[in-house]
Enzyme design. Structure first.
Site, PDB file in Angstrom:
ATOM      1  N   PHE A 146       0.861  -1.187   0.000  1.00 14.79           N
ATOM      2  CA  PHE A 146       0.000   0.000   0.000  1.00 14.79           C
ATOM      3  C   PHE A 146       0.894   1.232   0.000  1.00 14.79           C
ATOM      4  O   PHE A 146       1.655   1.457   0.933  1.00 14.79           O
ATOM      5  CB  PHE A 146      -0.955   0.055   1.205  1.00 14.79           C
ATOM      6  CG  PHE A 146      -1.855   1.254   1.122  1.00 14.79           C
ATOM      7  CD1 PHE A 146      -3.024   1.219   0.372  1.00 14.79           C
ATOM      8  CD2 PHE A 146      -1.510   2.452   1.742  1.00 14.79           C
ATOM      9  CE1 PHE A 146      -3.834   2.347   0.250  1.00 14.79           C
ATOM     10  CE2 PHE A 146      -2.317   3.583   1.634  1.00 14.79           C
ATOM     11  CZ  PHE A 146      -3.485   3.522   0.880  1.00 14.79           C
ATOM     12  N   ASP A 231       9.283   2.983   1.993  1.00 15.41           N
ATOM     13  CA  ASP A 231       8.071   3.714   2.343  1.00 15.41           C
ATOM     14  C   ASP A 231       7.833   3.527   3.840  1.00 15.41           C
ATOM     15  O   ASP A 231       7.296   2.510   4.279  1.00 15.41           O
ATOM     16  CB  ASP A 231       6.879   3.205   1.525  1.00 15.41           C
ATOM     17  CG  ASP A 231       5.582   3.967   1.863  1.00 15.41           C
ATOM     18  OD1 ASP A 231       5.559   4.671   2.888  1.00 15.41           O
ATOM     19  OD2 ASP A 231       4.609   3.833   1.095  1.00 15.41           O
ATOM     20  N   LYS A 260       2.392  10.962   7.358  1.00 19.21           N
ATOM     21  CA  LYS A 260       1.564  10.671   8.537  1.00 19.21           C
ATOM     22  C   LYS A 260       2.051  11.394   9.802  1.00 19.21           C
ATOM     23  O   LYS A 260       1.762  12.568   9.956  1.00 19.21           O
ATOM     24  CB  LYS A 260       1.445   9.162   8.725  1.00 19.21           C
ATOM     25  CG  LYS A 260       0.619   8.541   7.579  1.00 19.21           C
ATOM     26  CD  LYS A 260      -0.029   7.223   7.916  1.00 19.21           C
ATOM     27  CE  LYS A 260      -1.076   6.875   6.874  1.00 19.21           C
ATOM     28  NZ  LYS A 260      -0.714   5.793   5.977  1.00 19.21           N
TER      29      LYS A 260
HETATM   30  C1  LIG Z   1      -0.963   5.882   4.472  1.00 19.36           C
HETATM   31  C2  LIG Z   1       0.126   5.375   3.604  1.00 19.36           C
HETATM   32  C3  LIG Z   1       0.418   5.980   2.372  1.00 19.36           C
HETATM   33  C4  LIG Z   1      -0.423   7.087   1.775  1.00 19.36           C
HETATM   34  O1  LIG Z   1      -0.465   8.232   2.569  1.00 19.36           O
HETATM   35  P1  LIG Z   1      -1.634   9.308   2.303  1.00 19.36           P
HETATM   36  O2  LIG Z   1      -1.272  10.439   3.210  1.00 19.36           O
HETATM   37  O3  LIG Z   1      -2.930   8.653   2.657  1.00 19.36           O
HETATM   38  O4  LIG Z   1      -1.558   9.671   0.865  1.00 19.36           O
HETATM   39  C5  LIG Z   1       1.495   5.497   1.661  1.00 19.36           C
HETATM   40  N1  LIG Z   1       2.238   4.472   2.116  1.00 19.36           N
HETATM   41  C6  LIG Z   1       1.995   3.870   3.294  1.00 19.36           C
HETATM   42  C7  LIG Z   1       2.860   2.759   3.746  1.00 19.36           C
HETATM   43  C8  LIG Z   1       0.912   4.284   4.069  1.00 19.36           C
HETATM   44  O5  LIG Z   1       0.629   3.650   5.211  1.00 19.36           O
END
Ligand SMILES: *Cc1c(COP(=O)(O)O)cnc(C)c1O
Length: 405
Positions: A146, A231, A260
């Site tokens: 994700f 990520d 985040k």
């Molecule tokens: C939440 C998340 C995203 C996307 O972040 P948004 O602020 O919702 O665009 C990307 N990668 C990971 C691993 C995430 O948990």
């Protein structure tokens, strides 16, 4: 609960049902106040927040230092666009580089934007520095990933629902099974410029790769001159018991992606972070964002980082997480097949035959605990890292009830 207050929640639910696009399926709770690890609904009910906005609230709701920084900045300057400099962005990026150990950072707002930034950076690096022929760059990604919801990003999702109806998609991405280092190696070609990976898959169901996976990926990336793109939007900033989850294996990625909790639950702040070798590829006009690096976001980002470091939230997550996971693992439940996690990023896997994770989350809600299912069968426990041990102890009483019912 009186009828009048019951109808308050219902009114808000009805309104959202009518006016909101139905792109989420939230628990039927309407919140209007929060502090630390606690949230309250419009009917005055108090809940423990065990989701922490998907780890965007690691520092706890409305952390006083972060709110103060935001308020102070709001009284001075909030937005300049990148057409002008502001006095917050430079210090913010310096502090971000100091905490992460990289040379430069490119500020954005949401996580998906930071992932897109990393993709553009690594592709251009591949053409300019690795000598890949124009239009041929490949990035290897993992099944179950994700990375956000843009059309490019959902194009390399392995979740059919994320893609269904949204094509055509951006080419240049390859999927390999997560945690399988041989599959990664086999997928490498001379055109491979990047390996995009979550150190723990969060939305994929709190999936932990075999130990040594990241270090082995690091070695392969070095051998084949591939950019390791971590990520850490969800795993980073203390969540897994280290400042960054890559730290567990002593791995330094080439591109670190954060978001985040960088905004402390107050404001969207994200960044792609790398050394000049990569960041150099961007020239004026190549990339940008009206809001990225704005003084309000930068001030919030500075305070958010400071809280994580000064309150030692990574250590706290490590200690509380190990203990809490042990307690969860000891629950003798006919429904649970596995408890897994790192720090305070914990997934409790329940049987499909038990109805999946959703009914358990609903039962927890009735007992004042907000947790959200991920991937149908996983109950995720990822509270704000400022949570008290006694609070977790209380929560365990309800969790035991729900899991053994
Ligand atoms: C939440 C998340 C995203 C996307 O972040 P948004 O602020 O919702 O665009 C990307 N990668 C990971 C691993 C995430 O948990």
């Amino acid at each position: 609960m009186t009828e009048a207050t019951m109808s308050k929640t219902k009114q808000y639910l009805d309104e959202a049902e009518r006016y909101s696009a139905h792109n989420y399926k939230p628990l039927p709770v309407v919140l209007d106040r929060a502090e630390g690890a606690w949230v309250w609904d419009v009917d005055g009910r108090k809940y423990l927040d065990m989701l922490a906005a998907y780890s965007a609230v690691n520092q706890g709701h409305r952390h006083p230092a972060i709110v103060a920084a935001a308020e102070e900045q709001m009284a001075k300057l909030t937005l300049t666009s990148r057409a002008f400099h502001n006095d917050q962005m430079g210090p913010f990026l310096r502090e971000l580089c100091e905490v992460t150990g990289f040379e430069q950072a490119l500020p954005m707002n949401t996580g998906a934007e930071a992932v897109e930034t990393a993709i553009k950076m690594v592709r251009k690096w591949g053409y300019q520095k690795k000598g890949v022929a124009a239009g041929r760059a490949e990035i290897i990604c993992c099944e179950g990933n994700f990375h956000g919801r843009t059309t490019t990003i959902v194009g390399f999702s392995s979740d059919e629902q994320y893609r269904d109806g949204f094509g055509p998609f951006t080419p240049g991405f390859k999927l390999v099974p997560y945690g399988d280092i041989d599959a990664f190696e086999a997928a490498i070609t001379p055109n491979t410029v990047g390996f995009l990976v979550e150190p723990v898959q969060g939305e994929g169901g709190v999936v932990i790769p075999p130990s040594g996976y990241l270090a082995a990926a690091r070695a392969l990336c070095d051998e084949h001159r591939i950019a390791l793109m971590a990520d850490e939007i969800q795993t980073g900033l203390g969540r897994t018991g280290r400042m960054f989850c890559c730290d567990w294996e002593g791995v330094r990625p080439d591109v670190l992606i954060v978001g985040k909790a960088l905004g402390g639950g107050v404001y969207p702040v994200s960044a792609a972070i790398a050394d000049r070798e990569y960041m150099d590829v961007f020239r004026p006009g190549d990339h940008g964002s009206t809001f990225g690096g704005n003084p309000l976001g930068a001030a919030v980002g500075r305070a958010s980082l400071r809280v994580i470091v000064e309150e030692r939230l990574a250590e706290r997550s490590d200690e509380l997480g190990s203990w809490f996971m042990q307690q969860l693992a000891e629950i003798d439940s006919p429904h649970v097949t596995e408890v897994r996690g790192k720090g305070l990023m914990i997934g409790v896997v329940v049987r499909e035959e038990s109805g999946g994770a959703r009914p358990f989350c609903e039962a927890l809600q009735e007992r004042g605990i907000l947790a959200k299912e991920t991937h149908h069968t996983v109950i995720r426990f990822a509270p704000p890292l400022v949570i008290e041990r006694e609070t977790l102890e209380q929560a365990l009483v309800s969790i035991r009830e729900v899991l053994t019912a």
